[in-house]
Design a protein around this motif. Structure first.
Motif, short mmCIF file in Angstrom:
data_model
loop_
_atom_site.label_atom_id
_atom_site.label_comp_id
_atom_site.label_asym_id
_atom_site.label_seq_id
_atom_site.Cartn_x
_atom_site.Cartn_y
_atom_site.Cartn_z
N GLY A 109 33.64 14.76 -7.23
CA GLY A 109 33.19 13.94 -8.34
C GLY A 109 33.21 12.46 -8.01
O GLY A 109 32.30 11.71 -8.39
N VAL A 110 34.23 12.02 -7.29
CA VAL A 110 34.33 10.61 -6.89
C VAL A 110 33.25 10.28 -5.87
O VAL A 110 32.62 9.21 -5.93
N ALA A 111 33.01 11.20 -4.92
CA ALA A 111 31.97 10.99 -3.92
C ALA A 111 30.59 10.90 -4.57
O ALA A 111 29.76 10.07 -4.19
N GLU A 112 30.34 11.75 -5.55
CA GLU A 112 29.06 11.71 -6.25
C GLU A 112 28.89 10.40 -7.00
O GLU A 112 27.81 9.80 -7.02
N LEU A 113 29.97 9.96 -7.61
CA LEU A 113 29.93 8.70 -8.36
C LEU A 113 29.60 7.53 -7.44
O LEU A 113 28.91 6.59 -7.84
N ALA A 114 30.08 7.59 -6.21
CA ALA A 114 29.84 6.51 -5.25
C ALA A 114 28.37 6.37 -4.89
O ALA A 114 27.93 5.31 -4.46
N LEU A 115 27.60 7.46 -5.07
CA LEU A 115 26.18 7.43 -4.72
C LEU A 115 25.30 6.87 -5.83
O LEU A 115 24.17 6.43 -5.56
N ASN A 116 25.77 6.92 -7.06
CA ASN A 116 24.90 6.49 -8.16
C ASN A 116 25.51 5.41 -9.04
O ASN A 116 25.01 5.15 -10.13
N THR A 117 26.58 4.78 -8.55
CA THR A 117 27.26 3.76 -9.35
C THR A 117 27.61 2.56 -8.49
O THR A 117 28.05 2.72 -7.35
N ILE A 118 27.37 1.38 -9.02
CA ILE A 118 27.81 0.16 -8.36
C ILE A 118 29.19 -0.19 -8.90
O ILE A 118 29.33 -0.53 -10.07
N PRO A 119 30.24 -0.07 -8.08
CA PRO A 119 31.59 -0.30 -8.59
C PRO A 119 31.84 -1.77 -8.90
O PRO A 119 31.29 -2.66 -8.26
N ILE A 120 32.66 -2.00 -9.91
CA ILE A 120 33.10 -3.36 -10.22
C ILE A 120 34.61 -3.32 -10.38
O ILE A 120 35.15 -2.40 -10.96
N GLY A 121 35.26 -4.29 -9.85
CA GLY A 121 36.71 -4.31 -9.94
C GLY A 121 37.33 -4.79 -8.63
O GLY A 121 36.64 -4.97 -7.62
N PRO A 122 38.62 -5.00 -8.61
CA PRO A 122 39.30 -5.62 -7.46
C PRO A 122 39.23 -4.80 -6.18
O PRO A 122 39.11 -5.37 -5.09
N HIS A 123 39.30 -3.48 -6.27
CA HIS A 123 39.32 -2.66 -5.06
C HIS A 123 37.96 -2.64 -4.37
O HIS A 123 37.87 -2.77 -3.14
N SER A 124 36.91 -2.49 -5.15
CA SER A 124 35.56 -2.48 -4.58
C SER A 124 35.19 -3.87 -4.04
O SER A 124 34.56 -3.99 -2.99
N LEU A 125 35.59 -4.90 -4.75
CA LEU A 125 35.30 -6.26 -4.29
C LEU A 125 36.04 -6.57 -2.99
O LEU A 125 35.50 -7.21 -2.09
N ALA A 126 37.28 -6.08 -2.89
CA ALA A 126 38.06 -6.30 -1.67
C ALA A 126 37.41 -5.59 -0.48
O ALA A 126 37.34 -6.14 0.63
N LEU A 127 36.91 -4.37 -0.71
CA LEU A 127 36.24 -3.62 0.36
C LEU A 127 34.95 -4.30 0.77
O LEU A 127 34.65 -4.43 1.97
N THR A 128 34.16 -4.74 -0.21
CA THR A 128 32.92 -5.45 0.09
C THR A 128 33.17 -6.71 0.89
O THR A 128 32.50 -6.99 1.89
N GLU A 129 34.16 -7.49 0.46
CA GLU A 129 34.50 -8.72 1.16
C GLU A 129 34.95 -8.43 2.59
O GLU A 129 34.56 -9.13 3.54
N TYR A 130 35.73 -7.38 2.76
CA TYR A 130 36.23 -7.01 4.08
C TYR A 130 35.09 -6.65 5.03
O TYR A 130 35.05 -7.11 6.18
#
Length: 223
Positions: A109-130
């Motif tokens: 379910g989490v993997a599927e969500l990653a394909l159709n959702t743009i995450p917002i929040g500290p964890h996703s922003l930290a990964l993007t920045e990294y």
């Protein structure tokens, strides 16, 4: 006449519900997503689990899309951003994306969500920045870095969803191999000659190969 032996139990003796908040809603939604897959991520089911009405949730999240973004971000909390000193940017990037892959593979379910959702929040922003920092370290800037980020995340998410779904559905490599072996060799000569490579089980090596191909392409086609 009143019964002197009657015991009256106050409703206030029941455990008090935890006050509703965005964090509680997201935590509950993530638990349902992990246990039930994408079908668990409905406002009705989340509200029922929280013993409230669906309309109460919209006080804290604008819509289902926004909630999904927060849930995905919460699911990414366990992703480890590699900080190994003395190793190349490419190895650190691989280690981080492999951690991301592992987290997504744990629950379809989490993997599927990653394909159709743009995450917002500290964890996703930290990964993007990294990831952008590692690409910058490699000399990849501006448009190539932004588009390259999309390719890397999409690749990792797709691999995770494929593997997690295969595991959930009980589709084994042996079954896939059997289907290839049953093909008409004259009609599908290339598939027959590469059937062992097509279903190789060394997922980590295959994943890393894919990342290297994407990275080399980004380096060659900088904008």
């Amino acid at each position: 006449m009143n019964n002197p032996t009657r015991t009256i139990i106050s409703r206030r003796s029941r455990p008090a519900k935890e006050p509703l908040s965005k964090d509680i809603i997201v935590k509950t939604a993530l638990a349902l997503l992990k246990s039930e897959g994408s079908s668990g991520l409905s406002m009705r089911k989340i509200a029922k689990a929280l013993d409230t009405g669906p309309s109460s949730l919209y006080v804290y999240v604008t819509n289902h899309q926004e909630l999904s973004a927060y849930v995905l971000d919460a699911g990414m909390e366990s992703v480890v951003l590699s900080n190994h000193e003395g190793v190349s940017w490419e190895i650190r990037l691989y280690e981080t994306l492999h951690s991301y892959l592992t987290v997504l593979m744990e629950f379809p379910g989490v993997a599927e969500l990653a394909l159709n959702t743009i995450p917002i929040g500290p964890h996703s922003l930290a990964l993007t920045e990294y990831i952008l920092e590692r690409l910058h370290e490699a000399g990849i800037h501006s448009t190539s870095a932004a588009w390259g980020l999309d390719l890397l995340m999409l690749y990792a998410s797709s691999v995770a969803f494929e593997q997690a779904s295969r595991d959930q559905n009980g589709t084994t490599l042996q079954a896939i191999s059997a289907s290839y072996r049953s093909l008409n060799v004259k009609q599908y000569p290339m598939i027959a000659s590469l059937q062992s490579e097509l279903i190789t089980s060394d997922g980590e090596e295959r994943f890393r190969w894919g990342l290297e191909v994407i990275l080399q392409g980004i380096l060659q086609r900088q904008k």
